[in-house]
Design an enzyme around this catalytic site. Structure first.
Site, PDB file in Angstrom:
ATOM      1  CB  SER A   1      20.599 226.365  85.936  1.00  0.00           C
ATOM      2  OG  SER A   1      21.096 226.340  87.266  1.00  0.00           O
TER       3      SER A   1
ATOM      4  CG  ASP B   1      39.691 230.375  88.656  1.00  0.00           C
ATOM      5  OD1 ASP B   1      40.716 230.245  89.354  1.00  0.00           O
ATOM      6  OD2 ASP B   1      38.898 231.339  88.764  1.00  0.00           O
TER       7      ASP B   1
HETATM    8  P1  ADP Z   1      32.671 231.834  91.563  1.00  0.00           P
HETATM    9  O1  ADP Z   1      33.268 231.471  90.242  1.00  0.00           O
HETATM   10  O2  ADP Z   1      33.694 232.215  92.578  1.00  0.00           O
HETATM   11  O3  ADP Z   1      31.752 230.784  92.105  1.00  0.00           O
HETATM   12  P2  ADP Z   1      31.459 233.864  89.974  1.00  0.00           P
HETATM   13  O4  ADP Z   1      30.702 235.084  90.299  1.00  0.00           O
HETATM   14  O5  ADP Z   1      32.679 233.989  89.116  1.00  0.00           O
HETATM   15  O6  ADP Z   1      31.796 233.136  91.349  1.00  0.00           O
HETATM   16  O7  ADP Z   1      30.516 232.843  89.217  1.00  0.00           O
HETATM   17  C1  ADP Z   1      29.233 232.517  89.727  1.00  0.00           C
HETATM   18  C2  ADP Z   1      28.239 232.519  88.594  1.00  0.00           C
HETATM   19  O8  ADP Z   1      28.427 231.353  87.757  1.00  0.00           O
HETATM   20  C3  ADP Z   1      26.809 232.404  89.074  1.00  0.00           C
HETATM   21  O9  ADP Z   1      26.290 233.662  89.458  1.00  0.00           O
HETATM   22  C4  ADP Z   1      26.129 231.864  87.825  1.00  0.00           C
HETATM   23  O10 ADP Z   1      25.930 232.897  86.882  1.00  0.00           O
HETATM   24  C5  ADP Z   1      27.173 230.902  87.279  1.00  0.00           C
HETATM   25  N1  ADP Z   1      26.936 229.546  87.817  1.00  0.00           N
HETATM   26  C6  ADP Z   1      27.668 228.881  88.723  1.00  0.00           C
HETATM   27  N2  ADP Z   1      27.114 227.679  89.026  1.00  0.00           N
HETATM   28  C7  ADP Z   1      25.974 227.595  88.292  1.00  0.00           C
HETATM   29  C8  ADP Z   1      24.920 226.608  88.171  1.00  0.00           C
HETATM   30  N3  ADP Z   1      24.956 225.472  88.883  1.00  0.00           N
HETATM   31  N4  ADP Z   1      23.916 226.874  87.314  1.00  0.00           N
HETATM   32  C9  ADP Z   1      23.906 228.003  86.594  1.00  0.00           C
HETATM   33  N5  ADP Z   1      24.836 228.963  86.675  1.00  0.00           N
HETATM   34  C10 ADP Z   1      25.860 228.763  87.512  1.00  0.00           C
HETATM   35 MG    MG Z   2      34.382 232.797  88.982  1.00  0.00          MG
END
Ligand code: ADP
Ligand code: MG
Length: 389
Positions: free
Chosen positions: A72, A176
């Site tokens: 990531s 979503d």
């Molecule tokens: P939301 O879906 O509202 O953005 P969430 O807490 O459900 O919030 O999801 C966020 C999580 O998704 C992050 O903490 C991470 O674990 C994962 N995530 C999101 N974007 C990335 C990324 N670009 N790289 C790695 N993990 C990601």
């Molecule tokens: Mg989420």
């Protein structure tokens, strides 16, 4: 060169640097904003989300190994796991969204081969724009590309939802993942969360979606969310005795509720009123958009905010300040808090000619009250997931 092409190039270059070869493909899956339909999803109701032009990109190739390695860029971390038996990671929790999808795909008959992946997200993490669903859906599409096997859109959305519910352990609804797979450029989606029937609807011409971030951490969101769910269940339990055949608040009409709401405890009554009317507002919003009635559409957004604030009680000062500042601008059709509430973002529909004034007024008025700058992000309605290279 377009901004998106620059991002795609950067992901491809990162892949080459890390893995020493060209990726076989690059896929994208968008985040989303909930335009209408607050907390209606778990009441089997109606929602109106839009896919946004903020997404997760994954560059991917298959390998001969039986492990997948994902890097990531946002976390600057690598995680490797068995594709035969994906296990939950403690060290890199973000990789659980990817692992969960690989796990669910195997259960649905698509075995993920060994893979190398580079992930890059422009969806802000944890702001309520659903970066998690975007990551799940992008993973599924990356596997589809490297295996040549795939599932239809609805099944893909349900599978990604199961990954989040069962593997990550977050009890999210279907909206979503659904919009991330099936969104259409320039359109909002009307989705029936019970039947999964859906329809794309046009926004008023010459308008943009503006997401304003209160930057208030959503600390209460988890516990209060569960309380709201329980209150809705309680309403159904009591109303069932008077309105036969109902399974969820979705089945209760405004007339039926008015006739029987005196049997509900006061707080539960307020919650039920919000849900029943909000479902109706989503239907009215679809009608308004289909008839090109932008004023009616905007009013429904504002009514949704007022109801979320007064009846469902999921707003906070910061969200109210943003909403009030937004609707004070000529050319803002309407504005409401978006998502679970207790912080996070508002969504506003704003005429293109008013965008500059909107940004200035909302920033100034919010700064005067909150002492900090809000995020003001002008977005477009994007298409659903797919291969981009
Ligand atoms: P939301 O879906 O509202 O953005 P969430 O807490 O459900 O919030 O999801 C966020 C999580 O998704 C992050 O903490 C991470 O674990 C994962 N995530 C999101 N974007 C990335 C990324 N670009 N790289 C790695 N993990 C990601
Ligand atoms: Mg989420």
């Amino acid at each position: 060169m377009q901004k998106e092409d620059i991002r795609i190039d950067a992901v491809v270059n990162e892949f080459k640097d890390r893995f020493g070869c060209e990726p076989a493909c690059v896929v994208q899956a968008p985040g989303r904003v909930e335009v209408m339909g607050g907390h209606t999803d778990y009441n089997d109701g109606f929602v109106m989300p839009t896919a946004i032009n903020r997404n997760i990109l994954i560059a991917a190739s298959a390998t001969q190994e039986d492990t997948a390695t994902a890097y990531s860029r946002n976390f600057d971390e690598t995680s490797t796991f068995s594709v035969i038996k994906p296990e939950r990671s403690q060290d890199a929790p973000w990789s659980n969204y990817i692992r969960g999808v690989v796990d669910q795909l195997a259960k649905a008959g698509i075995q993920t081969p060994g893979m190398q992946m580079v992930v890059d997200g422009s969806v802000p993490l944890g702001s309520g724009l659903s970066s998690s669903a975007a990551l799940e859906v992008a993973t599924a599409f990356a596997v589809y590309e490297v295996t040549g096997q795939s599932l239809p859109g609805k099944e893909t959305a349900l599978l990604c939802q199961r990954a989040e519910n069962q593997f990550v352990g977050v009890n999210s609804g279907i909206m979503d993942q659904f919009i991330s797979v099936l969104g259409q450029e320039g359109k909002a989606m009307f989705l029936d969360c019970r039947s999964l029937d859906y329809q794309h609807v046009n926004y008023p011409a010459g308008t943009r979606i503006v997401v304003c971030d209160s930057k208030k951490p959503r600390t209460l969101a988890g516990s209060e969310y569960n309380i709201r769910r329980a209150q809705c269940e309680e309403a159904v339990r009591i109303l069932k005795q008077h309105i036969p055949g109902i399974k969820a608040l979705r089945d209760v009409s405004a007339e039926d509720l008015a006739a029987h709401e005196s049997k509900l405890p006061e707080v539960v009554r307020k919650r039920a009123r919000h849900i029943v009317r909000e479902n109706d507002r989503v239907l009215q919003a679809v009608r308004a958009l289909n008839h090109g009635d932008s004023a009616a559409f905007g009013d429904l957004l504002n009514e949704s905010h007022a109801s979320s604030r007064d009846l469902y009680e999921i707003s906070c000062d910061e969200l109210n300040w943003l909403q009030e500042a937004a609707v004070s601008v000529d050319g803002c059709l309407g504005s409401r808090l978006s998502g679970a509430g207790f912080g996070g973002c508002t969504v506003s529909i704003v005429r293109e000619g008013a965008l500059e004034q909107f940004e200035r007024v909302v920033t100034e008025r919010f700064r005067a009250k909150a002492g900090i700058e809000p995020g003001v992000d002008v977005m477009s309605a994007a298409g659903g997931a797919g291969r981009v290279r």
